[in-house]
Scaffold this active site. Structure first.
Site, PDB file in Angstrom:
ATOM      1  N   SER A 142     115.296   6.174  41.752  1.00  0.00           N
ATOM      2  CA  SER A 142     114.402   7.326  41.871  1.00  0.00           C
ATOM      3  C   SER A 142     113.633   7.322  43.182  1.00  0.00           C
ATOM      4  O   SER A 142     113.048   8.339  43.554  1.00  0.00           O
ATOM      5  CB  SER A 142     113.413   7.352  40.698  1.00  0.00           C
ATOM      6  OG  SER A 142     112.667   6.158  40.657  1.00  0.00           O
ATOM      7  N   ASP A 198     126.317  -5.959  31.435  1.00  0.00           N
ATOM      8  CA  ASP A 198     124.985  -6.519  31.630  1.00  0.00           C
ATOM      9  C   ASP A 198     125.131  -8.029  31.794  1.00  0.00           C
ATOM     10  O   ASP A 198     126.218  -8.586  31.619  1.00  0.00           O
ATOM     11  CB  ASP A 198     124.049  -6.177  30.472  1.00  0.00           C
ATOM     12  CG  ASP A 198     122.587  -6.101  30.940  1.00  0.00           C
ATOM     13  OD1 ASP A 198     122.091  -7.107  31.478  1.00  0.00           O
ATOM     14  OD2 ASP A 198     121.960  -5.034  30.786  1.00  0.00           O
ATOM     15  N   MET A 245     118.249   3.290  30.860  1.00  0.00           N
ATOM     16  CA  MET A 245     118.955   4.236  31.724  1.00  0.00           C
ATOM     17  C   MET A 245     120.457   4.024  31.633  1.00  0.00           C
ATOM     18  O   MET A 245     121.219   4.968  31.423  1.00  0.00           O
ATOM     19  CB  MET A 245     118.485   4.086  33.175  1.00  0.00           C
ATOM     20  CG  MET A 245     117.066   4.566  33.417  1.00  0.00           C
ATOM     21  SD  MET A 245     116.797   6.311  33.017  1.00  0.00           S
ATOM     22  CE  MET A 245     117.718   7.108  34.315  1.00  0.00           C
ATOM     23  N   LYS A 286     119.949  -4.990  43.403  1.00  0.00           N
ATOM     24  CA  LYS A 286     120.967  -3.970  43.606  1.00  0.00           C
ATOM     25  C   LYS A 286     122.027  -4.442  44.601  1.00  0.00           C
ATOM     26  O   LYS A 286     123.228  -4.173  44.430  1.00  0.00           O
ATOM     27  CB  LYS A 286     120.329  -2.656  44.069  1.00  0.00           C
ATOM     28  CG  LYS A 286     119.546  -1.933  42.964  1.00  0.00           C
ATOM     29  CD  LYS A 286     118.968  -0.613  43.451  1.00  0.00           C
ATOM     30  CE  LYS A 286     118.252   0.142  42.339  1.00  0.00           C
ATOM     31  NZ  LYS A 286     119.161   0.721  41.340  1.00  0.00           N
ATOM     32  N   HIS A 295     120.474  10.081  40.748  1.00  0.00           N
ATOM     33  CA  HIS A 295     119.175   9.905  40.091  1.00  0.00           C
ATOM     34  C   HIS A 295     119.180  10.664  38.772  1.00  0.00           C
ATOM     35  O   HIS A 295     119.096  11.890  38.742  1.00  0.00           O
ATOM     36  CB  HIS A 295     118.062  10.418  41.016  1.00  0.00           C
ATOM     37  CG  HIS A 295     116.707  10.394  40.401  1.00  0.00           C
ATOM     38  ND1 HIS A 295     115.676  11.212  40.836  1.00  0.00           N
ATOM     39  CD2 HIS A 295     116.180   9.658  39.386  1.00  0.00           C
ATOM     40  CE1 HIS A 295     114.600  10.979  40.117  1.00  0.00           C
ATOM     41  NE2 HIS A 295     114.873  10.053  39.232  1.00  0.00           N
ATOM     42  N   GLU A 316     114.814  -1.559  39.888  1.00  0.00           N
ATOM     43  CA  GLU A 316     114.536  -0.943  41.184  1.00  0.00           C
ATOM     44  C   GLU A 316     114.104  -2.025  42.183  1.00  0.00           C
ATOM     45  O   GLU A 316     112.970  -2.023  42.672  1.00  0.00           O
ATOM     46  CB  GLU A 316     113.436   0.110  41.032  1.00  0.00           C
ATOM     47  CG  GLU A 316     113.859   1.340  40.266  1.00  0.00           C
ATOM     48  CD  GLU A 316     114.531   2.380  41.145  1.00  0.00           C
ATOM     49  OE1 GLU A 316     113.841   3.175  41.781  1.00  0.00           O
ATOM     50  OE2 GLU A 316     115.771   2.380  41.211  1.00  0.00           O
ATOM     51  N   ASN A 374     110.946  13.366  43.153  1.00  0.00           N
ATOM     52  CA  ASN A 374     109.748  12.522  43.168  1.00  0.00           C
ATOM     53  C   ASN A 374     108.853  12.822  44.362  1.00  0.00           C
ATOM     54  O   ASN A 374     107.636  12.596  44.316  1.00  0.00           O
ATOM     55  CB  ASN A 374     110.143  11.043  43.164  1.00  0.00           C
ATOM     56  CG  ASN A 374     110.498  10.575  41.762  1.00  0.00           C
ATOM     57  OD1 ASN A 374     110.008  11.102  40.782  1.00  0.00           O
ATOM     58  ND2 ASN A 374     111.375   9.594  41.666  1.00  0.00           N
ATOM     59  N   VAL A 384     120.507  -0.926  37.490  1.00  0.00           N
ATOM     60  CA  VAL A 384     119.709  -2.137  37.302  1.00  0.00           C
ATOM     61  C   VAL A 384     118.299  -1.906  37.832  1.00  0.00           C
ATOM     62  O   VAL A 384     117.934  -0.795  38.214  1.00  0.00           O
ATOM     63  CB  VAL A 384     120.380  -3.350  37.993  1.00  0.00           C
ATOM     64  CG1 VAL A 384     121.762  -3.593  37.393  1.00  0.00           C
ATOM     65  CG2 VAL A 384     120.493  -3.140  39.500  1.00  0.00           C
TER      66      VAL A 384
END
Length: 728
Positions: free
Chosen positions: A439, A353, A334, A417, A460, A412, A510, A410
């Site tokens: 999401s 990262d 992503m 986070k 998202h 979920e 979703n 990063v």
């Protein structure tokens, strides 16, 4: 009216220049067509005029028909549409015959279309009626007939002329798929006659006008002895082409897109009769399509409303928030995708990262995509180098200095986070906007980790980022208008379509996708034949059946979402029957496509082979199967009712976003125009009737929301209720 201007030079060449002053790109209006008609009459009647150049005063030729014209014609009913289309045919046929003697086909005046750039829809149908089409060598230009993509088909002679020009087989990609071509590709395909340097365009057009002979003006279909390339329907080769085209259309559209069927009918029937009769047949089928509610719904959602959202229809009224420097935290698929689309749009990107190796790997994703573009001839080495130079791959948060937007992508996991949020807060200034890519996780809860919750927002992205056009922006409880504007301006920069929703579990997309998947799995548990579930979905216009969709997204992700949702909802959790199937599949190690084993079987290369026959051992199919319509209603209503509830709950504030988001986000039956458009097509009363039947047979999840039931009682529709700013 100044859409077209007229000038004659000393050599007797008239130039008609299309330049709609109020538009960035030319579009054809009713008044514009009338003016063009009068100017063509003027040129043909003037003995001093030897020929005509039709060109544009803008960098592009034209973007198509003004959709207000289509709306006006539709409002007048079928006869008004047919009469309006036939008037267009009359003007274009006049250009095509250009004053020549109908018997000798001599004495006409050459008319050439000189295209400086993009020519779409009527912007290509008009040149098709000219005697020659010369395009400037402009790699950014697109030439073609994209009407099928918004629920109609080329109805101003484009269908009839292109089939006769190229033959049915060669014309099919441009008519049935809306394929667009750059000028050189258009020349190779036979869409245009010449491609010249931009600076030579008008000179070459004039040269052709002054040297054209009578024979150069006669279209093949007006010549004696004309034979359709590839064969007419009654020719053995042509017969096979039309049979194949019919099968191809049914295979791709499942019969739910009226425009595709109408187009093929117009092409087939038109190929059996003289040209002018074929134009009348085309006009009748075009009228039929415009009178179909699917057509107006698709045009509204995929053209009018999509364009309005992209132009900031719901943007807060704050100063410009164009992103100058972007930080992306997390270089997985992503994050790497977000870095690529941003750098490709001209934004400087810092890609962070935990390890330099991971950050570099994320940057290499952009290199791989650019290499693919180079192989297709879409990207130059210079463009690749320029794009990669904009991406700085690092582990150092200090590199975020100067970033005005951060996108965190990063895992979920709220703890991960939160840790990243704190690090970014420490490394950036007070005006930096922080966007978390998630999401499912509620934005308001995640924002508690930030020292600046007003600057915290959800974005998202859908996977793969480089291909999916929708971006769902989530406003948390404390999110400021400036943060929303920043997110919207950024999405506009990367040339994607935004929707803005309020914070709630699963947001909007979703919230609707998961019930669709769950309903399909629930039916398998009930003993419904899996193939019936999958094919029912496809036959109602869904791109993927629910079982294939869960395979694509991964079954273990479904398990993770189910566990988290059950923990949050407690005794109110409604999907225990679904979990039984999902957890059993996970325990079997069938995690979906990524493991080459899921609801479907896969070969060693990952190619899907068919539904897994092991399903029937655990969940035997029932002796009595439901009818197709019931399965389709269950699958559609599972999604649609959640969309209505999202509107009721204030998660969704604009039905335009609900329809556009559904089509672009998860492919909700595009022929319908989206969930709210579909409800308007069938009517609220019919929708409530379906809900009541499903509720009685299958449970309370199909209970009609109060909003829908109230609308049914009053005979109202969603778009009729919406204000002018809420519905196009």
């Amino acid at each position: 009216m100044t859409d077209f201007t007229y000038a004659v030079d000393a050599d007797g060449v008239a130039t008609i220049t299309w330049d709609v002053k109020a538009k960035s790109m030319n579009v054809m209006s009713t008044a514009g067509f009338e003016l063009l008609d009068s100017l063509i009459d003027k040129a043909l009647a003037d003995p001093a005029v030897k020929g005509v150049i039709l060109t544009s005063g803008k960098k592009d030729f034209a973007g198509g028909m003004d959709l207000n014209v289509i709306a006006q014609m539709r409002a007048g009913g079928a006869q008004a549409i047919f009469d309006g289309v036939m008037q267009m045919h009359h003007v274009l046929r006049k250009i095509e015959r250009a004053g020549m003697d109908p018997k000798t086909k001599k004495g006409g005046k050459p008319i050439v279309a000189a295209l400086p750039g993009t020519a779409l829809g009527i912007g290509y149908e008009l040149p098709l009626s000219c005697h020659r089409i010369i395009a400037a060598d402009n790699s950014k230009a697109k030439i073609g007939l994209p009407e099928i993509m918004v629920g109609i088909f080329p109805g101003a002679g484009g269908t009839t002329r292109l089939v006769r020009k190229l033959g049915a087989m060669m014309a099919a990609p441009f008519l049935l798929e809306g394929k667009l071509s750059d000028p050189k590709s258009a020349k190779a395909a036979g869409l245009v006659d010449e491609v010249v340097a931009p600076e030579d365009l008008l000179a070459r057009a004039k040269e052709w006008v002054l040297t054209a002979k009578d024979a150069d003006l006669v279209k093949p279909w007006d010549d004696k002895g004309y034979k359709m390339p590839g064969g007419a329907p009654y020719h053995p080769a042509g017969f096979m082409t039309f049979v194949g085209a019919s099968a191809m259309i049914m295979g791709k559209t499942m019969g739910v897109y009226p425009a595709a069927r109408a187009l093929l009918s117009a092409a087939y029937e038109g190929a059996l009769v003289p040209f002018d009769t074929a134009l009348k047949i085309e006009a009748r089928w075009f009228t039929s399509v415009l009178m179909n509610p699917s057509s107006s719904a698709m045009i509204r959602s995929l053209f009018i409303n999509k364009e309005a959202l992209e132009k900031g229809a719901n943007r807060p009224k704050v100063a410009d928030q164009t992103v100058r420097k972007l930080g992306v935290i997390g270089a997985g698929m992503m994050g790497a995708g977000i870095a690529y689309v941003s750098a490709n749009a001209g934004i400087d990107v810092v890609l962070i990262d935990a390890s330099q190796e991971a950050a570099d790997r994320g940057k290499s994703h952009s290199a791989d995509l650019l290499d693919k573009g180079m192989k297709r001839g879409k990207v130059t080495q210079a463009k690749k180098d320029e794009t990669l130079a904009r991406i700085t791959a690092t582990t150092d948060y200090a590199a975020l200095n100067g970033c005005d937007l951060i996108v965190e992508a990063v895992f979920e996991d709220p703890k991960v986070k939160a840790d990243v949020t704190a690090k970014v807060d420490a490394a950036t200034g007070p005006d930096t906007i922080f966007a978390t890519n998630t999401s499912t996780l509620p934005i308001t809860s995640l924002s508690k980790a930030s020292a600046r919750p007003a600057n915290f927002i959800g974005i998202h992205f859908f996977s793969p980022v480089d291909k999916m056009n929708l971006v769902e922006i989530i406003r948390g409880k404390d999110t400021s208008d400036t943060a929303v504007a920043k997110a919207l301006d950024y999405v506009r920069q990367i040339r994607k379509t935004p929707i803005v929703v309020n914070d709630a579990r699963f947001f909007y997309a979703n919230r609707c996708i998961i019930p669709y998947i769950n309903e399909g799995i629930r039916m398998v548990a009930e003993g419904v034949e899996p193939a019936l579930v999958e094919n029912a979905a496809k036959l109602v216009g869904m791109p993927l059946g629910p079982l294939q969709l869960v395979d694509e997204t991964s079954i273990d992700l479904g398990v993770k979402i189910a566990k988290a949702t059950r923990a949050a909802m407690g005794d109110a959790y409604p999907d225990g029957a679904v979990d039984e199937v999902l957890f059993w599949m996970a325990d079997k190690g069938r995690m979906g496509k990524k493991s080459n084993a899921g609801f479907y079987s896969y070969d060693a290369t990952g190619k899907r082979e068919g539904l897994w026959d092991g399903l029937s051992t655990q969940y035997p199919t029932a002796a009595e199967q439901p009818d197709l319509t019931t399965v389709q209603h269950r699958l559609l209503m599972a999604q649609v009712l959640e969309a209505v509830r999202a509107l009721e709950d204030g998660v969704l504030t604009d039905i335009r976003e609900g329809d556009v988001g559904a089509i672009l986000g998860w492919g909700f039956s595009p022929w319908s125009g989206g969930p709210f458009s579909w409800l308007d097509i069938i009517g609220a009363a019919r929708a409530v009737e379906i809900c009541d039947h499903l509720t009685a047979a299958h449970g309370a999840r199909f209970t009609a929301p109060k909003m829908l039931r109230d609308m049914a009682a009053k005979g109202e529709g969603f778009y009729a209720l919406s204000s002018g700013t809420k519905a196009a």
